[in-house]
Design a protein around this motif. Structure first.
Motif, PDB file in Angstrom:
ATOM      1  N   SER A 132      -2.508   4.389  17.964  1.00 17.68           N
ATOM      2  CA  SER A 132      -3.864   4.265  18.475  1.00 17.68           C
ATOM      3  C   SER A 132      -4.617   3.218  17.678  1.00 17.68           C
ATOM      4  CB  SER A 132      -4.564   5.625  18.354  1.00 17.68           C
ATOM      5  OG  SER A 132      -5.881   5.551  18.831  1.00 17.68           O
ATOM      6  N   ALA A 187      -8.856  -2.612   5.099  1.00 15.86           N
ATOM      7  CA  ALA A 187      -7.799  -3.343   5.799  1.00 15.86           C
ATOM      8  C   ALA A 187      -8.338  -4.149   6.969  1.00 15.86           C
ATOM      9  CB  ALA A 187      -6.733  -2.358   6.297  1.00 15.86           C
ATOM     10  N   ILE A 188      -9.461  -3.708   7.523  1.00 13.98           N
ATOM     11  CA  ILE A 188      -9.984  -4.410   8.695  1.00 13.98           C
ATOM     12  C   ILE A 188     -10.890  -5.557   8.257  1.00 13.98           C
ATOM     13  CG2 ILE A 188      -9.800  -2.382  10.181  1.00 13.98           C
ATOM     14  CD1 ILE A 188     -12.878  -2.078   9.896  1.00 13.98           C
ATOM     15  N   LEU A 211      -8.145   2.056   5.224  1.00 15.66           N
ATOM     16  CA  LEU A 211      -8.318   1.413   6.529  1.00 15.66           C
ATOM     17  C   LEU A 211      -9.560   0.520   6.499  1.00 15.66           C
ATOM     18  CD1 LEU A 211      -7.621   0.878   9.462  1.00 15.66           C
ATOM     19  CD2 LEU A 211      -8.909   2.930  10.088  1.00 15.66           C
ATOM     20  N   TRP A 248       0.822  -1.219   0.000  1.00 17.60           N
ATOM     21  CA  TRP A 248       0.000   0.000   0.000  1.00 17.60           C
ATOM     22  C   TRP A 248       0.854   1.268   0.000  1.00 17.60           C
ATOM     23  CZ3 TRP A 248       0.395  -3.399   4.148  1.00 17.60           C
ATOM     24  CH2 TRP A 248       1.132  -2.956   5.248  1.00 17.60           C
ATOM     25  N   LEU A 291      -2.166   1.745  14.322  1.00 18.07           N
ATOM     26  CA  LEU A 291      -1.976   0.653  15.270  1.00 18.07           C
ATOM     27  C   LEU A 291      -0.504   0.276  15.384  1.00 18.07           C
ATOM     28  CD1 LEU A 291      -4.014  -1.212  16.741  1.00 18.07           C
ATOM     29  CD2 LEU A 291      -4.168  -2.548  14.631  1.00 18.07           C
ATOM     30  N   CYS A 322      -2.998   5.642   9.271  1.00 22.20           N
ATOM     31  CA  CYS A 322      -2.320   6.638   8.408  1.00 22.20           C
ATOM     32  C   CYS A 322      -1.096   6.092   7.708  1.00 22.20           C
ATOM     33  CB  CYS A 322      -1.941   7.863   9.229  1.00 22.20           C
ATOM     34  SG  CYS A 322      -0.699   7.514  10.503  1.00 22.20           S
TER      35      CYS A 322
HETATM   36  C1  SAM Z   1      -3.423  -0.833   3.999  1.00 26.07           C
HETATM   37  S1  SAM Z   1      -2.551   0.122   5.163  1.00 26.07           S
HETATM   38  C2  SAM Z   1      -2.918   1.775   4.592  1.00 26.07           C
HETATM   39  C3  SAM Z   1      -2.001   2.838   5.149  1.00 26.07           C
HETATM   40  C4  SAM Z   1      -2.290   4.247   4.603  1.00 26.07           C
HETATM   41  N1  SAM Z   1      -3.649   4.668   4.820  1.00 26.07           N
HETATM   42  C5  SAM Z   1      -1.944   4.328   3.139  1.00 26.07           C
HETATM   43  O1  SAM Z   1      -2.884   4.328   2.314  1.00 26.07           O
HETATM   44  O2  SAM Z   1      -0.746   4.368   2.812  1.00 26.07           O
HETATM   45  C6  SAM Z   1      -3.615  -0.012   6.587  1.00 26.07           C
HETATM   46  C7  SAM Z   1      -3.038   0.658   7.826  1.00 26.07           C
HETATM   47  O3  SAM Z   1      -4.014   0.619   8.866  1.00 26.07           O
HETATM   48  C8  SAM Z   1      -3.370   0.280  10.086  1.00 26.07           C
HETATM   49  N2  SAM Z   1      -4.422  -0.302  10.942  1.00 26.07           N
HETATM   50  C9  SAM Z   1      -5.023  -1.505  10.815  1.00 26.07           C
HETATM   51  N3  SAM Z   1      -5.972  -1.649  11.750  1.00 26.07           N
HETATM   52  C10 SAM Z   1      -5.984  -0.498  12.472  1.00 26.07           C
HETATM   53  C11 SAM Z   1      -6.739  -0.036  13.584  1.00 26.07           C
HETATM   54  N4  SAM Z   1      -7.689  -0.804  14.156  1.00 26.07           N
HETATM   55  N5  SAM Z   1      -6.482   1.198  14.079  1.00 26.07           N
HETATM   56  C12 SAM Z   1      -5.518   1.976  13.521  1.00 26.07           C
HETATM   57  N6  SAM Z   1      -4.764   1.581  12.474  1.00 26.07           N
HETATM   58  C13 SAM Z   1      -4.996   0.367  11.956  1.00 26.07           C
HETATM   59  C14 SAM Z   1      -2.234  -0.651   9.689  1.00 26.07           C
HETATM   60  O4  SAM Z   1      -1.218  -0.695  10.639  1.00 26.07           O
HETATM   61  C15 SAM Z   1      -1.788   0.001   8.375  1.00 26.07           C
HETATM   62  O5  SAM Z   1      -0.811   0.990   8.607  1.00 26.07           O
END
Ligand code: SAM
Length: 199
Positions: free
Chosen positions: A91, A113-114, A110, A17, A67, A46
């Protein structure tokens, strides 16, 4: 994925990503709206902070949250000498309270991603982090994958999840990174005043 698994992705450099630049759709949005009232903006998940720095460069009080400790460390390293003020905190968006309620929240990979079973938690977190009347700008990744991350979504699912609590200001297909062209949908929402949100 767990927090440890996300951290491991950063420590092993397994970060497809990471594009080295902010979301093109966000860059275009900020350039097209120089008249927006400058306010605070949260960017959960982020990554290394490119989008946070774009909001900060446009004059917003920009905060990034992630995270993974390594994401926060890399965000701080990349921001030093970048000529912008942006803040980064480790966070869990799905569990933690915000340091203060936000006027804006920006979503960029995000939601995809979840785990999809946590999407209702995502909505509740959004309502916890964003002020009533606040604005939610999302770059949604419109893929079909069920074996993510990234996990797919549809316009229908997004409308059904968010429209009870948000009024749609505008939706459009943005300029994207080359490998995501045509696969993103930007939705600009305003959170309804607390009294008018559906239960
Ligand atoms: C696919 S990456 C995208 C990063 C960024 N938004 C980008 O587009 O470059 C997803 C990010 O979400 C973070 N993440 C996953 N679950 C999270 C949560 N519950 N709270 C905060 N961050 C989270 C991961 O550590 C990762 O950095």
């Amino acid at each position: 994925m767990s927090g440890n698994e996300w951290e491991n992705r950063y420590q092993t450099g397994d970060m497809p990503w990471e594009k080295g630049e902010p979301s093109p759709g966000l860059v275009d949005f900020l350039a097209a709206h120089p008249d927006l009232t400058r306010a605070n903006v949260a960017v959960p998940g982020c990554g290394t902070g490119h989008d946070v720095r774009a909001w900060a460069a446009a004059g917003f009080d920009a905060w990034g949250f992630d995270l993974a400790p390594s994401a926060i460390r890399l965000s701080n390293e990349k921001t030093q000498g970048a000529g912008v003020n942006a803040r980064f905190l480790q966070s869990n968006f799905l569990e933690d309270a915000p340091p203060a309620p936000f006027d804006w929240l920006f979503e960029h990979t995000l939601y995809c991603a979840i785990d999809p079973s946590l999407r209702e938690d995502y909505l509740q977190s959004l309502l916890r982090w964003l002020k009533p009347g606040g604005q939610f700008l999302a770059v949604n990744y419109m893929i079909h994958d069920k074996d993510g991350p990234p996990f797919g979504t549809t316009q229908q699912e997004l409308m059904e999840r968010f429209s009870p609590h948000f009024d749609l200001i505008r939706g459009w297909v943005p300029r994207s990174y080359s490998n995501r062209a045509g696969l993103e949908l930007m939705l600009w929402w305003r959170r309804k005043p607390a009294s008018s949100s559906s239960p």
